[in-house]
Motif scaffolding. Structure first.
Motif, PDB file in Angstrom:
ATOM      1  N   LEU A  58      73.704 -33.059  74.589  1.00 58.86           N
ATOM      2  CA  LEU A  58      73.005 -32.157  73.679  1.00 58.86           C
ATOM      3  C   LEU A  58      73.944 -31.238  72.901  1.00 58.86           C
ATOM      4  O   LEU A  58      73.707 -30.955  71.727  1.00 58.86           O
ATOM      5  CB  LEU A  58      71.989 -31.318  74.459  1.00 58.86           C
ATOM      6  N   GLY A  59      75.024 -30.785  73.544  1.00 58.82           N
ATOM      7  CA  GLY A  59      75.951 -29.870  72.874  1.00 58.82           C
ATOM      8  C   GLY A  59      76.470 -30.421  71.556  1.00 58.82           C
ATOM      9  O   GLY A  59      76.336 -29.768  70.502  1.00 58.82           O
ATOM     10  N   PRO A  60      77.071 -31.613  71.556  1.00 55.46           N
ATOM     11  CA  PRO A  60      77.567 -32.181  70.290  1.00 55.46           C
ATOM     12  C   PRO A  60      76.467 -32.407  69.261  1.00 55.46           C
ATOM     13  O   PRO A  60      76.697 -32.255  68.054  1.00 55.46           O
ATOM     14  CB  PRO A  60      78.192 -33.513  70.735  1.00 55.46           C
ATOM     15  N   ILE A  61      75.263 -32.772  69.726  1.00 49.34           N
ATOM     16  CA  ILE A  61      74.152 -32.991  68.789  1.00 49.34           C
ATOM     17  C   ILE A  61      73.800 -31.691  68.071  1.00 49.34           C
ATOM     18  O   ILE A  61      73.624 -31.662  66.856  1.00 49.34           O
ATOM     19  CB  ILE A  61      72.921 -33.547  69.538  1.00 49.34           C
ATOM     20  N   LEU A 115      65.636 -33.811  66.654  1.00 51.60           N
ATOM     21  CA  LEU A 115      66.519 -34.152  67.775  1.00 51.60           C
ATOM     22  C   LEU A 115      66.280 -35.553  68.328  1.00 51.60           C
ATOM     23  O   LEU A 115      67.195 -36.142  68.917  1.00 51.60           O
ATOM     24  CB  LEU A 115      66.312 -33.138  68.909  1.00 51.60           C
ATOM     25  N   ALA A 116      65.087 -36.088  68.155  1.00 48.71           N
ATOM     26  CA  ALA A 116      64.733 -37.342  68.827  1.00 48.71           C
ATOM     27  C   ALA A 116      65.679 -38.485  68.490  1.00 48.71           C
ATOM     28  O   ALA A 116      66.141 -39.211  69.383  1.00 48.71           O
ATOM     29  CB  ALA A 116      63.291 -37.716  68.476  1.00 48.71           C
ATOM     30  N   GLU A 117      65.995 -38.675  67.223  1.00 44.79           N
ATOM     31  CA  GLU A 117      66.827 -39.818  66.823  1.00 44.79           C
ATOM     32  C   GLU A 117      68.254 -39.718  67.351  1.00 44.79           C
ATOM     33  O   GLU A 117      68.741 -40.657  67.990  1.00 44.79           O
ATOM     34  CB  GLU A 117      66.816 -39.964  65.309  1.00 44.79           C
ATOM     35  N   PRO A 118      68.975 -38.591  67.101  1.00 40.65           N
ATOM     36  CA  PRO A 118      70.339 -38.525  67.647  1.00 40.65           C
ATOM     37  C   PRO A 118      70.376 -38.514  69.171  1.00 40.65           C
ATOM     38  O   PRO A 118      71.316 -39.051  69.776  1.00 40.65           O
ATOM     39  CB  PRO A 118      70.896 -37.214  67.068  1.00 40.65           C
ATOM     40  N   LEU A 119      69.366 -37.942  69.808  1.00 42.03           N
ATOM     41  CA  LEU A 119      69.333 -37.938  71.266  1.00 42.03           C
ATOM     42  C   LEU A 119      69.098 -39.348  71.797  1.00 42.03           C
ATOM     43  O   LEU A 119      69.706 -39.747  72.794  1.00 42.03           O
ATOM     44  CB  LEU A 119      68.234 -36.990  71.757  1.00 42.03           C
ATOM     45  N   ALA A 120      68.254 -40.116  71.120  1.00 40.22           N
ATOM     46  CA  ALA A 120      68.013 -41.496  71.524  1.00 40.22           C
ATOM     47  C   ALA A 120      69.298 -42.319  71.407  1.00 40.22           C
ATOM     48  O   ALA A 120      69.617 -43.140  72.285  1.00 40.22           O
ATOM     49  CB  ALA A 120      66.901 -42.103  70.677  1.00 40.22           C
ATOM     50  N   SER A 165      76.306 -30.811  65.384  1.00 40.35           N
ATOM     51  CA  SER A 165      76.525 -31.754  64.294  1.00 40.35           C
ATOM     52  C   SER A 165      76.004 -31.184  62.983  1.00 40.35           C
ATOM     53  O   SER A 165      74.955 -30.536  62.923  1.00 40.35           O
ATOM     54  CB  SER A 165      75.857 -33.093  64.593  1.00 40.35           C
ATOM     55  N   ALA A 166      76.747 -31.444  61.905  1.00 34.47           N
ATOM     56  CA  ALA A 166      76.376 -30.921  60.596  1.00 34.47           C
ATOM     57  C   ALA A 166      75.025 -31.465  60.149  1.00 34.47           C
ATOM     58  O   ALA A 166      74.230 -30.751  59.525  1.00 34.47           O
ATOM     59  CB  ALA A 166      77.458 -31.279  59.576  1.00 34.47           C
ATOM     60  N   GLU A 167      74.746 -32.728  60.469  1.00 37.61           N
ATOM     61  CA  GLU A 167      73.493 -33.349  60.040  1.00 37.61           C
ATOM     62  C   GLU A 167      72.290 -32.649  60.665  1.00 37.61           C
ATOM     63  O   GLU A 167      71.325 -32.298  59.969  1.00 37.61           O
ATOM     64  CB  GLU A 167      73.481 -34.826  60.428  1.00 37.61           C
TER      65      GLU A 167
END
Length: 320
Positions: free
Chosen positions: A269-272, A50-55, A275-277
């Protein structure tokens, strides 16, 4: 209507829209995700995925800080006492559902000292046995006949594998294997392969490589059907009723976490989690991405805390 009055009315009508459109000013510096377990653990995996997409979404670095110890309670306490508005935590079931009962001197209160944000990942446990064990309901017939001559392994007193097996004993009349604690799931598997223990509840990522290699047998799942292990049937198919248990990790902040932080995290956070990735990365590690509202997380914790309390109190389990 005069021009000045019309302008005043237009300004009044536009004010709520303008206010709503104001940018969220949180975060203003790096966000720290506290993890109470070492690298490679369930909450650590979730944090690093989660760290990278959240950043990217927050526009600030998200730093994973590991503070292992006391079954995750050291890091949880650090989050509970944080006052900088930029410290969050990723915790497991036990930190919120059973630690208060297991540790009489627990330095934080799971109900009062946190702001729930979201459930992140879940997975059922797999009841595994030796490869020559019978399948389905016949397995429990054999286990009952063995009584306390059989052992079961877990990663320690108060772990989900321990409490889950004690719960299973209450659902399967006559089941009485003796608990043998180990330092980790690899040690549990090694003991099973050596014939020291006859059964255990372990995560799919630990169980299935051994099952697919023919070294262990999967008796059933502690939940309903799961895409993580589609080839394994629920324990309900073997006659076990009223038994639903998963391992999970969740995101939370301290009780005083600002509304700005809560709203921004909820928005991003919801969209993250959808996400398929992200879903694929977690799936490959043996976890199903879920994502919930804060209220959904509260409801899950409340329900499971009641179940764990019934087992802990009935068995008199304590860690101090």
């Amino acid at each position: 209507m005069s021009i000045s009055r019309r302008n005043l009315l237009l300004a009044a009508a536009a004010a709520p829209l303008f206010s709503h459109a104001q940018p969220n000013t949180w975060p203003t510096r790096p966000v720290h995700l506290m993890v109470g377990f070492p690298g490679g653990s369930t909450p650590d995996i979730a944090a690093r995925v989660l760290a990278e997409p959240l950043a990217r979404a927050l526009g600030q670095p998200v730093v994973v800080d590991n503070k292992p110890g006391a079954s995750g309670n050291i890091a949880a306490d650090f989050v509970a006492k944080a006052t900088d508005d930029h410290t969050l935590g990723i915790v497991i079931n036990g930190n919120l559902t059973s630690s208060k009962l297991l540790y009489p001197s627990l330095p934080y209160d799971p109900e009062r000292d946190f702001t729930p944000l979201s459930l992140l990942v879940t997975a059922p446990l797999v009841l595994v046995a030796l490869p020559n064990a019978p399948s389905g309901a016949a397995f429990f017939d054999a286990a009952r006949a063995a009584g306390d001559k059989w052992n079961y392994g877990s990663v320690g007193v108060g772990s989900v594998g321990h409490l889950g097996m004690e719960l299973l004993k209450t659902r399967v009349r006559g089941l009485a294997p003796v608990h043998v604690p180990f330092q980790g799931n690899p040690q549990v598997v090694t003991a099973m392969l050596g014939g020291q223990v006859q059964m255990a509840l372990v995560p799919p990522g630990v169980a299935m490589p051994q099952v697919r290699a023919g070294k262990l047998k999967a008796i059933g799942l502690t939940s309903g059907r799961s895409p993580l292990v589609p080839e394994v049937a629920p324990l309900a198919n073997a006659g076990v009723r009223d038994f639903d248990l998963e391992v999970w990790a969740a995101l939370l902040g301290p009780a005083g976490l600002s509304k700005a932080a809560q709203e921004r995290i909820g928005h991003e956070l919801g969209p993250i989690m959808k996400s398929a990735e992200v879903r694929q990365k977690l799936f490959e590690q043996g976890w199903q991405a879920v994502g919930t509202s804060p209220d959904g997380m509260r409801a899950r914790v409340k329900k499971e805390a009641a179940i764990m309390a019934s087992i802990i109190n009935a068995k008199g389990i304590k860690l101090e």
